[in-house]
Design a protein around this motif. Structure first.
Motif, PDB file in Angstrom:
ATOM      1  N   UNK A  93     -38.959  67.591   1.817  1.00  0.00           N
ATOM      2  CA  UNK A  93     -39.916  68.421   1.078  1.00  0.00           C
ATOM      3  C   UNK A  93     -39.710  69.890   1.419  1.00  0.00           C
ATOM      4  N   UNK A  94     -39.440  70.198   2.698  1.00  0.00           N
ATOM      5  CA  UNK A  94     -39.198  71.588   3.094  1.00  0.00           C
ATOM      6  C   UNK A  94     -37.898  72.112   2.487  1.00  0.00           C
ATOM      7  N   UNK A  95     -36.867  71.260   2.426  1.00  0.00           N
ATOM      8  CA  UNK A  95     -35.609  71.668   1.804  1.00  0.00           C
ATOM      9  C   UNK A  95     -35.823  71.975   0.324  1.00  0.00           C
ATOM     10  N   UNK A  96     -36.545  71.116  -0.364  1.00  0.00           N
ATOM     11  CA  UNK A  96     -36.838  71.352  -1.780  1.00  0.00           C
ATOM     12  C   UNK A  96     -37.584  72.672  -1.965  1.00  0.00           C
ATOM     13  N   UNK A  97     -38.595  72.929  -1.120  1.00  0.00           N
ATOM     14  CA  UNK A  97     -39.344  74.183  -1.185  1.00  0.00           C
ATOM     15  C   UNK A  97     -38.418  75.369  -0.989  1.00  0.00           C
ATOM     16  N   UNK A  98     -37.569  75.306   0.031  1.00  0.00           N
ATOM     17  CA  UNK A  98     -36.680  76.429   0.332  1.00  0.00           C
ATOM     18  C   UNK A  98     -35.701  76.687  -0.803  1.00  0.00           C
ATOM     19  N   UNK A  99     -35.198  75.624  -1.406  1.00  0.00           N
ATOM     20  CA  UNK A  99     -34.282  75.795  -2.543  1.00  0.00           C
ATOM     21  C   UNK A  99     -34.993  76.424  -3.740  1.00  0.00           C
ATOM     22  N   UNK A 100     -36.227  76.031  -3.968  1.00  0.00           N
ATOM     23  CA  UNK A 100     -37.007  76.635  -5.065  1.00  0.00           C
ATOM     24  C   UNK A 100     -37.228  78.117  -4.803  1.00  0.00           C
TER      25      UNK A 100
END
Length: 112
Positions: A93-100
């Motif tokens: 979830x943190x990776x997805x947030x950072x990519x966004x």
């Protein structure tokens, strides 16, 4: 541990010769780091409004509120929404947030 207290935006800040500013008008969670900045903007808007209506305090305060309420409410609600993205539980979830966030920066570099 500590407690954060949140309050929905107020429908109005001013009544006659009394108005609110800063955390009294729009308390916000610290996830945008904008509480003090918003209070400074309030102070500037009150000063400008009083300069425009020096002998009519209720009108000055109403003008201040009309200038500031929409922006302060957007920031207040934005900080509330940000709490969810800053406290994600899983690494995915943190990776997805950072990519966004990175994509948003790439799309609009002026938004840094």
């Amino acid at each position: 541990k500590w407690a954060f207290f949140d309050r929905d935006p107020l429908p109005r800040w001013t009544q006659g010769r009394v108005t609110l500013l800063g955390d009294a008008a729009h308390p916000m969670l610290p996830f945008f780091a904008q509480g003090a900045g918003q209070a400074i903007e309030d102070g500037y808007a009150i000063a400008a409004s009083l300069a425009r209506h020096p002998k009519d305090i209720p009108s000055a305060f109403s003008l201040y509120e009309s200038i500031r309420r929409d922006r302060a409410t957007r920031v207040q609600l934005g900080a509330r929404a940000r709490r969810h993205t800053l406290h994600l539980r899983t690494p995915w979830a943190r990776l997805k947030r950072d990519l966004i966030y990175k994509w948003q920066q790439w799309r609009d570099p002026s938004n840094n």
